[in-house]
Design a protein around this motif. Sequence first.
Motif, PDB file in Angstrom:
ATOM      1  N   LYS A   1       0.824  -1.208   0.000  1.00 32.66           N
ATOM      2  CA  LYS A   1       0.000   0.000   0.000  1.00 32.66           C
ATOM      3  C   LYS A   1       0.860   1.260   0.000  1.00 32.66           C
ATOM      4  N   LYS A   2       1.972   1.202   0.755  1.00 28.02           N
ATOM      5  CA  LYS A   2       2.840   2.379   0.871  1.00 28.02           C
ATOM      6  C   LYS A   2       3.670   2.614  -0.385  1.00 28.02           C
ATOM      7  N   THR A   3       3.958   1.562  -1.133  1.00 28.15           N
ATOM      8  CA  THR A   3       4.861   1.693  -2.288  1.00 28.15           C
ATOM      9  C   THR A   3       4.135   1.568  -3.632  1.00 28.15           C
ATOM     10  N   TYR A   4       2.825   1.480  -3.607  1.00 28.88           N
ATOM     11  CA  TYR A   4       2.072   1.307  -4.852  1.00 28.88           C
ATOM     12  C   TYR A   4       2.359   2.407  -5.859  1.00 28.88           C
ATOM     13  N   HIS A   5       2.461   3.644  -5.385  1.00 28.43           N
ATOM     14  CA  HIS A   5       2.687   4.765  -6.301  1.00 28.43           C
ATOM     15  C   HIS A   5       4.034   4.670  -7.002  1.00 28.43           C
ATOM     16  N   ILE A   6       4.974   3.945  -6.411  1.00 26.92           N
ATOM     17  CA  ILE A   6       6.278   3.724  -7.041  1.00 26.92           C
ATOM     18  C   ILE A   6       6.202   2.561  -8.027  1.00 26.92           C
ATOM     19  N   ILE A   7       5.561   1.488  -7.606  1.00 32.86           N
ATOM     20  CA  ILE A   7       5.479   0.284  -8.435  1.00 32.86           C
ATOM     21  C   ILE A   7       4.763   0.537  -9.751  1.00 32.86           C
ATOM     22  N   ARG A   8       3.707   1.324  -9.715  1.00 34.03           N
ATOM     23  CA  ARG A   8       2.908   1.517 -10.931  1.00 34.03           C
ATOM     24  C   ARG A   8       3.681   2.259 -12.008  1.00 34.03           C
ATOM     25  N   LYS A   9       4.804   2.877 -11.657  1.00 36.31           N
ATOM     26  CA  LYS A   9       5.636   3.558 -12.649  1.00 36.31           C
ATOM     27  C   LYS A   9       6.440   2.567 -13.481  1.00 36.31           C
ATOM     28  N   TYR A  10       6.683   1.371 -12.917  1.00 38.68           N
ATOM     29  CA  TYR A  10       7.543   0.395 -13.571  1.00 38.68           C
ATOM     30  C   TYR A  10       6.805  -0.856 -14.030  1.00 38.68           C
TER      31      TYR A  10
END
Length: 199
Positions: free
Chosen positions: A177-186
Amino acid sequence: LKVGGRMILKRMVLPPALIIYIILILGTYKKTSKQKLFIVSMIYFISVFIIMMTFFPIPVDHGLLEYNRNMGLQCINNLVPFRMIYHIIKSESVIVVIYQIGGNLMLLFPLGYLIPIVTDKKIDLKRIILIMFCITFCIENMQFIIGQILNFNYRCFDVDDMILNTSGGILGYLMLKKTYHIIRKYIKIPYFENEINII
């Protein structure tokens, strides 16, 4: 637990696991995106690692089993919540605490992080708790069953392991949940973009 004699070792799991993986990949790689295939592969090999760490080595030598029984080296099953955790913390050994508690927390952490990415259904906190509990429940029960077959508790059924394993899976989900905004970039996975609502 005395080491020696015939044992089913961790490394013996790898050859059949690799064969199964290759068969699965050959049957699905054309139908699955590269991103999803990568995540599924990670889940597969993490699962193999979990199996290796929780079930192996398995002592199968009669003499070795008899020696361990006579020496009283059987594990003691624990059905009292937090009893083993309390004793581990009370031991005042940082290494033991990190290995036992930290190790059990980290065991299902990766699955709690990765499973919601590849599933076709929305995975909320309640479902991830249920999934992680079912996984660790199966692990503990299989350890118990193997012990009954061997007539020797080479591993323990420990309710505290279930608590720690499940908690680790929950932590993995919260990290997602905390890192979703990073993952969706890659990693572009439709489930992320259209269904999962975690930000």
